[in-house]
Design a protein around this motif. Structure first.
Motif, PDB file in Angstrom:
ATOM      1  N   VAL A  48      18.472   9.358   9.673  1.00 27.62           N
ATOM      2  CA  VAL A  48      17.946   8.259   9.570  1.00 27.62           C
ATOM      3  C   VAL A  48      16.399   8.247   9.245  1.00 27.62           C
ATOM      4  CG1 VAL A  48      17.789   6.214  10.841  1.00 27.62           C
ATOM      5  CG2 VAL A  48      20.151   7.476  10.939  1.00 27.62           C
ATOM      6  N   ASN A  49      15.427   8.824  10.763  1.00 31.04           N
ATOM      7  CA  ASN A  49      14.434   9.004  10.288  1.00 31.04           C
ATOM      8  C   ASN A  49      13.371   8.669   9.225  1.00 31.04           C
ATOM      9  OD1 ASN A  49      11.908   8.426  13.347  1.00 31.04           O
ATOM     10  ND2 ASN A  49      13.963   8.499  13.817  1.00 31.04           N
ATOM     11  N   LEU A  50      14.292  10.462   8.057  1.00 28.31           N
ATOM     12  CA  LEU A  50      14.025  10.598   7.113  1.00 28.31           C
ATOM     13  C   LEU A  50      14.158   9.635   6.212  1.00 28.31           C
ATOM     14  CD1 LEU A  50      14.529  14.188   7.264  1.00 28.31           C
ATOM     15  CD2 LEU A  50      12.613  13.491   7.783  1.00 28.31           C
ATOM     16  N   GLU A  51      15.393   8.689   6.762  1.00 32.32           N
ATOM     17  CA  GLU A  51      16.116   8.283   5.553  1.00 32.32           C
ATOM     18  C   GLU A  51      15.385   6.989   5.206  1.00 32.32           C
ATOM     19  OE1 GLU A  51      20.593   8.987   5.557  1.00 32.32           O
ATOM     20  OE2 GLU A  51      20.034   7.776   6.777  1.00 32.32           O
ATOM     21  N   MET A  52      14.800   6.464   6.588  1.00 31.80           N
ATOM     22  CA  MET A  52      13.781   5.098   6.976  1.00 31.80           C
ATOM     23  C   MET A  52      12.482   4.917   6.374  1.00 31.80           C
ATOM     24  SD  MET A  52      14.321   4.093  10.695  1.00 31.80           S
ATOM     25  CE  MET A  52      15.875   3.009  11.062  1.00 31.80           C
ATOM     26  N   GLY A  53      11.871   6.639   6.218  1.00 30.71           N
ATOM     27  CA  GLY A  53      10.753   6.754   5.189  1.00 30.71           C
ATOM     28  C   GLY A  53      10.783   6.621   4.217  1.00 30.71           C
ATOM     29  N   ALA A  54      11.835   6.545   3.546  1.00 28.02           N
ATOM     30  CA  ALA A  54      12.739   6.656   1.567  1.00 28.02           C
ATOM     31  C   ALA A  54      12.389   4.964   1.656  1.00 28.02           C
ATOM     32  CB  ALA A  54      13.042   7.280   1.546  1.00 28.02           C
ATOM     33  N   PHE A  55      12.288   3.777   2.720  1.00 29.44           N
ATOM     34  CA  PHE A  55      12.602   2.964   2.579  1.00 29.44           C
ATOM     35  C   PHE A  55      12.487   1.945   1.457  1.00 29.44           C
ATOM     36  CE2 PHE A  55       8.547   2.238   4.509  1.00 29.44           C
ATOM     37  CZ  PHE A  55       8.216   0.785   3.929  1.00 29.44           C
ATOM     38  N   LEU A  56      11.267   1.829   0.636  1.00 27.48           N
ATOM     39  CA  LEU A  56      10.742   1.477  -0.549  1.00 27.48           C
ATOM     40  C   LEU A  56      11.924   1.935  -1.907  1.00 27.48           C
ATOM     41  CD1 LEU A  56       7.073   0.466  -0.261  1.00 27.48           C
ATOM     42  CD2 LEU A  56       9.443  -0.999  -0.118  1.00 27.48           C
ATOM     43  N   ARG A  57      12.154   3.471  -1.473  1.00 27.01           N
ATOM     44  CA  ARG A  57      12.655   3.576  -3.023  1.00 27.01           C
ATOM     45  C   ARG A  57      13.978   3.193  -3.459  1.00 27.01           C
ATOM     46  NH1 ARG A  57      11.636  10.410  -1.969  1.00 27.01           N
ATOM     47  NH2 ARG A  57      12.528  10.214  -3.505  1.00 27.01           N
ATOM     48  N   GLN A  58      14.453   3.623  -4.748  1.00 26.51           N
ATOM     49  CA  GLN A  58      15.860   2.899  -5.023  1.00 26.51           C
ATOM     50  C   GLN A  58      16.244   4.029  -5.510  1.00 26.51           C
ATOM     51  OE1 GLN A  58      17.030  -0.147  -4.691  1.00 26.51           O
ATOM     52  NE2 GLN A  58      14.592  -0.240  -4.049  1.00 26.51           N
ATOM     53  N   ASP A  59      15.559   5.442  -5.687  1.00 29.84           N
ATOM     54  CA  ASP A  59      16.288   6.353  -6.177  1.00 29.84           C
ATOM     55  C   ASP A  59      17.649   8.065  -5.046  1.00 29.84           C
ATOM     56  OD1 ASP A  59      13.819   6.942  -4.969  1.00 29.84           O
ATOM     57  OD2 ASP A  59      13.956   9.152  -6.073  1.00 29.84           O
ATOM     58  N   ILE A 119       0.872  -1.029  -0.197  1.00 27.15           N
ATOM     59  CA  ILE A 119      -0.163  -0.410  -0.213  1.00 27.15           C
ATOM     60  C   ILE A 119       0.770   1.341  -0.442  1.00 27.15           C
ATOM     61  CG2 ILE A 119      -2.033   1.610   1.178  1.00 27.15           C
ATOM     62  CD1 ILE A 119      -2.839  -1.827   2.367  1.00 27.15           C
ATOM     63  N   VAL A 120       1.921   0.890   0.898  1.00 27.91           N
ATOM     64  CA  VAL A 120       3.023   2.352   1.071  1.00 27.91           C
ATOM     65  C   VAL A 120       3.669   2.945  -0.963  1.00 27.91           C
ATOM     66  CG1 VAL A 120       5.456   3.112   1.614  1.00 27.91           C
ATOM     67  CG2 VAL A 120       3.774   2.297   3.032  1.00 27.91           C
ATOM     68  N   GLY A 121       3.346   0.660  -1.482  1.00 32.50           N
ATOM     69  CA  GLY A 121       4.383   1.365  -2.959  1.00 32.50           C
ATOM     70  C   GLY A 121       3.548   1.566  -3.803  1.00 32.50           C
TER      71      GLY A 121
END
Length: 242
Positions: free
Chosen positions: A95-106, A73-75
């Motif tokens: 690090v919290n912000l980076e975790m928010g982008a855990f599905l992204r590859q860019d 659903i996030v994806g």
């Protein structure tokens, strides 16, 4: 964009949502209002896949996502900022912000978005190396919203973003919500501060005991005698003012 139809959900044998139907159009800012225990948080958890519906459907961008796992659903483009903020207390703001982008590859896009949201929330920029658990309640709420935005959602689910905050911080959070809406993000806002919510949203639904009791344009609900008496106190009669 989001269409919830006849949704039934709860915890085990306890049903909390009873035939809930709501919609959020592309670019809309919509509120769901109600007292504690009305089922608002359960609604968002069901939309985001944290709770499984026992009946009804959740459609997003013309796809049936009712049975999707939460990460899918996030994806698909839905980000859920939960009640109580739930930041990763022992990790830094960055690090919290980076975790928010855990599905992204860019990687380049992620870096640009981190810079964007550290600029949007200047206090986070100042404290990017600080542990999230040492931030104030208002700062943690800003971090939770920024982290939710890192997945580049089409729809942002906000659960009680003003809860426990001082009045001046509530105003700041509402300004941020309006700014995000102006950027084109669709937002479904759960909020107990009915007056503030109706001031910033376009439409609203009122929940009571797991059911939608009324809905309409926010400004019309703000002027409604029922809403005034139930959530805002008795409507003042100007002729009776001293």
């Amino acid at each position: 964009m989001l269409k919830v139809e006849s949704l039934v959900a709860g915890y085990g044998n306890i049903k909390v949502l009873h035939q809930i139907s709501i919609e959020v159009g592309k670019g809309e800012l919509v509120a769901v209002l109600g007292a504690n225990g009305a089922g608002k948080t359960t609604l968002l958890k069901t939309i985001s896949g944290l709770i499984k519906a026992s009946a009804g459907t959740v459609r997003f961008d013309n796809a049936d996502i009712t049975r999707y796992p939460a990460e899918k659903i996030v994806g698909a483009g839905i980000s859920h900022v939960p009640e109580g903020r739930n930041v990763f207390a022992r990790s830094t703001v960055l690090v919290n912000l980076e975790m928010g982008a855990f599905l992204r590859q860019d990687k380049a896009g992620v870096k640009n978005d981190i810079e964007k949201y550290l600029a949007m929330f200047p206090i986070l920029g100042e404290r990017h190396a600080q542990l999230a658990g040492t931030l104030s309640g208002g700062e943690q709420q800003m971090l939770a919203i920024a982290r939710g935005l890192m997945s580049r959602p089409k729809l942002l689910l906000l659960d009680e973003p003003s809860m426990g905050l001082a009045p001046f911080l509530v105003n700041e959070i509402m300004k941020i919500i309006k700014e995000l809406h102006r950027e084109g993000i669709s937002i479904l806002l759960i909020e107990q501060n009915v007056h503030k919510a109706l001031k910033v949203t376009q439409r609203a639904y009122v929940m009571e005991l797991g059911q939608i009791r009324r809905h309409g344009k926010s400004m019309e609900l703000l002027e409604s005698d029922v809403i005034q008496k139930s959530y805002l106190g008795e409507k003042q009669n100007p002729k009776r003012r001293a």
